[in-house]
Design a protein around this motif. Structure first.
Motif, PDB file in Angstrom:
ATOM      1  N   VAL A   1      55.535 -46.115  18.884  1.00 39.88           N
ATOM      2  CA  VAL A   1      54.829 -45.655  19.985  1.00 39.88           C
ATOM      3  C   VAL A   1      53.510 -44.828  19.544  1.00 39.88           C
ATOM      4  CG1 VAL A   1      56.932 -45.706  21.504  1.00 39.88           C
ATOM      5  CG2 VAL A   1      56.404 -43.675  20.230  1.00 39.88           C
ATOM      6  N   MET A   2      52.844 -44.332  20.658  1.00 37.42           N
ATOM      7  CA  MET A   2      51.615 -43.663  19.997  1.00 37.42           C
ATOM      8  C   MET A   2      51.612 -42.527  21.337  1.00 37.42           C
ATOM      9  SD  MET A   2      47.523 -44.511  19.972  1.00 37.42           S
ATOM     10  CE  MET A   2      46.332 -43.288  19.498  1.00 37.42           C
ATOM     11  N   GLU A   3      51.590 -41.263  20.571  1.00 34.61           N
ATOM     12  CA  GLU A   3      51.518 -40.068  21.592  1.00 34.61           C
ATOM     13  C   GLU A   3      49.982 -39.777  22.038  1.00 34.61           C
ATOM     14  OE1 GLU A   3      53.912 -38.121  22.500  1.00 34.61           O
ATOM     15  OE2 GLU A   3      55.269 -39.195  21.590  1.00 34.61           O
ATOM     16  N   VAL A   4      49.614 -39.968  23.222  1.00 37.68           N
ATOM     17  CA  VAL A   4      48.520 -39.674  24.109  1.00 37.68           C
ATOM     18  C   VAL A   4      48.468 -38.630  25.060  1.00 37.68           C
ATOM     19  CG1 VAL A   4      47.721 -42.053  23.314  1.00 37.68           C
ATOM     20  CG2 VAL A   4      48.896 -41.666  25.674  1.00 37.68           C
ATOM     21  N   SER A   5      47.697 -38.267  25.419  1.00 34.78           N
ATOM     22  CA  SER A   5      47.498 -37.318  26.632  1.00 34.78           C
ATOM     23  C   SER A   5      46.376 -38.093  27.651  1.00 34.78           C
ATOM     24  CB  SER A   5      46.692 -35.876  26.321  1.00 34.78           C
ATOM     25  OG  SER A   5      47.931 -35.241  25.426  1.00 34.78           O
ATOM     26  N   ILE A   6      46.984 -38.586  28.601  1.00 34.65           N
ATOM     27  CA  ILE A   6      45.996 -39.379  29.380  1.00 34.65           C
ATOM     28  C   ILE A   6      46.168 -38.874  30.939  1.00 34.65           C
ATOM     29  CG2 ILE A   6      47.970 -40.907  29.876  1.00 34.65           C
ATOM     30  CD1 ILE A   6      45.963 -43.375  30.184  1.00 34.65           C
ATOM     31  N   GLU A   7      44.852 -38.841  31.543  1.00 35.27           N
ATOM     32  CA  GLU A   7      44.788 -38.339  32.818  1.00 35.27           C
ATOM     33  C   GLU A   7      44.963 -39.264  34.017  1.00 35.27           C
ATOM     34  OE1 GLU A   7      41.312 -36.479  36.107  1.00 35.27           O
ATOM     35  OE2 GLU A   7      40.685 -37.043  33.685  1.00 35.27           O
ATOM     36  N   LEU A   8      45.898 -39.077  34.751  1.00 31.37           N
ATOM     37  CA  LEU A   8      46.266 -39.959  35.685  1.00 31.37           C
ATOM     38  C   LEU A   8      45.217 -39.783  37.025  1.00 31.37           C
ATOM     39  CD1 LEU A   8      50.069 -39.623  35.754  1.00 31.37           C
ATOM     40  CD2 LEU A   8      48.774 -41.333  34.710  1.00 31.37           C
ATOM     41  N   ASP A   9      44.191 -40.408  36.883  1.00 30.53           N
ATOM     42  CA  ASP A   9      42.816 -40.271  37.670  1.00 30.53           C
ATOM     43  C   ASP A   9      43.406 -41.098  39.242  1.00 30.53           C
ATOM     44  OD1 ASP A   9      40.555 -40.102  39.059  1.00 30.53           O
ATOM     45  OD2 ASP A   9      39.433 -40.739  37.403  1.00 30.53           O
ATOM     46  N   GLY A  10      43.532 -40.112  40.332  1.00 29.01           N
ATOM     47  CA  GLY A  10      43.630 -40.628  41.588  1.00 29.01           C
ATOM     48  C   GLY A  10      42.619 -41.303  42.132  1.00 29.01           C
ATOM     49  N   ASP A  11      41.371 -41.076  41.835  1.00 29.02           N
ATOM     50  CA  ASP A  11      40.111 -41.583  42.307  1.00 29.02           C
ATOM     51  C   ASP A  11      40.165 -43.112  41.729  1.00 29.02           C
ATOM     52  OD1 ASP A  11      39.683 -39.727  43.830  1.00 29.02           O
ATOM     53  OD2 ASP A  11      38.615 -38.671  42.226  1.00 29.02           O
ATOM     54  N   TYR A  12      40.477 -43.389  40.334  1.00 31.13           N
ATOM     55  CA  TYR A  12      40.317 -44.408  39.713  1.00 31.13           C
ATOM     56  C   TYR A  12      41.582 -45.416  40.281  1.00 31.13           C
ATOM     57  CZ  TYR A  12      40.418 -48.069  35.987  1.00 31.13           C
ATOM     58  OH  TYR A  12      40.187 -49.019  35.301  1.00 31.13           O
TER      59      TYR A  12
ATOM     60  N   ARG B   1      40.584 -47.678  29.856  1.00 28.49           N
ATOM     61  CA  ARG B   1      39.589 -46.560  30.037  1.00 28.49           C
ATOM     62  C   ARG B   1      39.672 -45.472  29.011  1.00 28.49           C
ATOM     63  NH1 ARG B   1      38.233 -43.185  35.245  1.00 28.49           N
ATOM     64  NH2 ARG B   1      39.906 -42.034  34.411  1.00 28.49           N
ATOM     65  N   HIS B   2      41.131 -44.990  28.986  1.00 26.48           N
ATOM     66  CA  HIS B   2      41.197 -43.929  28.080  1.00 26.48           C
ATOM     67  C   HIS B   2      41.008 -44.212  26.582  1.00 26.48           C
ATOM     68  CE1 HIS B   2      43.544 -40.636  26.157  1.00 26.48           C
ATOM     69  NE2 HIS B   2      44.125 -41.402  25.343  1.00 26.48           N
ATOM     70  N   PHE B   3      41.423 -45.354  25.935  1.00 25.51           N
ATOM     71  CA  PHE B   3      41.138 -45.821  24.788  1.00 25.51           C
ATOM     72  C   PHE B   3      39.857 -46.076  24.708  1.00 25.51           C
ATOM     73  CE2 PHE B   3      45.668 -46.123  24.481  1.00 25.51           C
ATOM     74  CZ  PHE B   3      45.997 -45.858  23.205  1.00 25.51           C
ATOM     75  N   ASP B   4      39.067 -46.696  25.350  1.00 30.54           N
ATOM     76  CA  ASP B   4      37.632 -46.805  25.396  1.00 30.54           C
ATOM     77  C   ASP B   4      36.966 -45.541  25.112  1.00 30.54           C
ATOM     78  OD1 ASP B   4      35.273 -48.260  25.374  1.00 30.54           O
ATOM     79  OD2 ASP B   4      35.074 -48.402  27.397  1.00 30.54           O
ATOM     80  N   ARG B   5      37.290 -44.421  25.656  1.00 28.91           N
ATOM     81  CA  ARG B   5      36.554 -43.197  25.922  1.00 28.91           C
ATOM     82  C   ARG B   5      36.865 -42.376  24.557  1.00 28.91           C
ATOM     83  NH1 ARG B   5      37.218 -40.716  31.918  1.00 28.91           N
ATOM     84  NH2 ARG B   5      35.673 -42.247  32.864  1.00 28.91           N
ATOM     85  N   ASP B   6      38.224 -42.515  24.190  1.00 28.27           N
ATOM     86  CA  ASP B   6      39.010 -41.921  22.980  1.00 28.27           C
ATOM     87  C   ASP B   6      38.131 -42.405  21.539  1.00 28.27           C
ATOM     88  OD1 ASP B   6      40.491 -39.988  21.772  1.00 28.27           O
ATOM     89  OD2 ASP B   6      41.841 -41.722  21.055  1.00 28.27           O
ATOM     90  N   VAL B   7      38.169 -43.543  21.501  1.00 24.01           N
ATOM     91  CA  VAL B   7      37.782 -44.367  20.219  1.00 24.01           C
ATOM     92  C   VAL B   7      36.106 -44.878  20.139  1.00 24.01           C
ATOM     93  CG1 VAL B   7      37.980 -46.293  18.818  1.00 24.01           C
ATOM     94  CG2 VAL B   7      39.938 -45.370  19.752  1.00 24.01           C
TER      95      VAL B   7
END
Length: 422
Positions: free
Chosen positions: A58-69, A92-98
């Motif tokens: 597994v990979m530890e990530v901090s991800i925003e549960l964007d209600g608008d998206y 979207r999270h990995f696209d912004r992160d990497v």
């Protein structure tokens, strides 16, 4: 030529006999050692390949549960949550992160399990108030990443992953974001085309329901047949013919019972294919000879003095059998039944003939629901093209062996606990 005395002849004969006995003893010891060595090699190979199936990368990530998206809020109902695009949120999270180049985005997203979005969805279903917050989650990685992290990490090449993907993985590993944890999904999920999401819960449930049907049918029928043949049946050619056929059925190849079940239960009576009901019926036919033979042996082991004492006190034939003989023979009957059920637990061939080879994702809830069993699940996974399925095949074999060892140990314990010595 010197004539040998009788004593010398006897001594030479004794030497040859002792030498023959020593050779036979050596052959026996060698056979036992060879058999044990084969078992050690077999179990070592299974454990070496299967233990890692109980861990998942597994990979530890901090991800925003964007209600608008996602198009939901903290008050959203379960139906709306299930329709939200959690897979897109992960990408979207990995696209912004990497921040990969456009041509590398597909390679990046292929490192993440197809079940990552399902993980987030399950979290929100359990606690909708998480919508709009940033949460820490251990996201499942793809099975290729899982195999790399557990077996290929530190190598400069990988059979599937390219250099760009390996560079991302090396970076995440150095940052401490990648790690393994106990693979709970292996025990809580049903089958899946994705190895990292595949589990044995459906197979274990199907196995339990199938064995339940088998026990409920085979135990009373087998015990009743054993009692009748041993205590009430007349000694004539018909009884002898039945006894011979019961002994022969115990040696019939198991696939023959599958063909019989296909012809009678499915084609003739129209029982639904690939259900615990038809599987239990077929396994009942297969285990009945074992239960009948062991039941008769247990009844024969009851001393005749028990019957004679009961008759001497005025008991009838039925009273002698059911009040005195049966209670004393029951431990042996139970032992034979458990051994027969353990044999049924490991059977695959008869169940393949009645369609229990189907790909079943859902966990069965009743004996009429489509399902598979653990041996068939192992057979299906062994044909998987991904290396992770080979790993899970060995893991499922370990679970099956644990069940078999437990059942055989229970039979030995029952025999020692309940058996009476006369």
């Amino acid at each position: 030529m010197t004539n040998l005395t009788t004593r010398e002849k006897v001594e030479r004969s004794m030497k040859r006999r002792r030498a023959s006995e020593s050779r036979f003893r050596a052959y026996g010891v060698a056979s036992v050692v060879f058999g044990l060595l084969c078992l050690v090699i077999l179990f070592t190979d299974i454990l070496r390949n299967g233990v890692s199936a109980f861990e998942q990368t597994v990979m530890e990530v901090s991800i925003e549960l964007d209600g608008d998206y996602l198009g939901i809020d903290s008050q959203a109902d379960p139906g709306a949550i299930k329709l939200a695009n959690f897979d897109g949120l992960v990408k979207r999270h990995f696209d912004r992160d990497v921040q990969p180049e456009r041509r590398d985005r597909r390679q990046l997203f292929s490192l993440i399990s197809a079940g990552a979005g399902w993980q987030l969805q399950r979290m929100v279903l359990e606690d909708p108030s998480l919508v709009g917050q940033t949460v820490s989650v251990s996201l499942l990685m793809d099975d290729d990443v899982d195999q790399w992290f557990k077996h290929y990490r530190g190598h400069s090449a990988h059979p599937v992953l390219n250099e760009k993907q390996l560079s991302w993985l090396d970076q995440w590993a150095e940052e401490g974001r990648l790690h393994t944890q106990f693979n709970t999904l292996f025990f809580t999920n049903g089958d899946s085309s994705e190895p990292e999401l595949a589990g044995i819960r459906g197979a274990i449930t199907g196995t339990f329901l199938t064995l339940m049907v088998t026990f409920l049918l085979s135990f009373p029928i087998g015990i009743a047949a054993a009692i009748y043949l041993e205590e009430f049946a007349p000694r004539n050619k018909i009884t002898e013919f039945v006894e011979i056929n019961i002994n022969n059925l115990a040696a019939v190849p198991s696939i023959t019972f599958g063909l019989l079940g296909l012809a009678i239960f499915i084609n003739l009576f129209g029982v639904t294919r690939s259900t615990p009901l038809v599987g239990g019926l077929v396994l009942t036919l297969m285990t009945l000879p074992t239960i009948i033979i062991s039941g008769r042996a247990a009844i024969k082991a009851v001393p005749p003095s028990i019957r004679e004492a009961a008759y001497g006190l005025g008991a009838s034939k039925m009273q002698v059998v059911f009040h005195h003989v049966l209670p004393l023979a029951l431990p042996g009957m139970l032992t034979g039944t458990i051994i027969g059920m353990a044999q049924a637990l490991g059977e695959t061939a008869p169940l393949l003939m009645i369609g229990m080879i189907a790909f079943v994702v859902d966990v069965p809830g009743f004996i009429t629901d489509p399902s598979t069993v653990l041996p068939v699940q192992i057979f299906l996974w062994s044909n998987g093209s991904e290396a992770a399925f080979t790993e899970r095949t060995s893991g499922a074999i370990i679970v099956l062996l644990c069940f078999l060892i437990t059942m055989n140990a229970a039979a030995v314990w029952l025999r020692r606990k309940l058996e009476r010595r006369w």
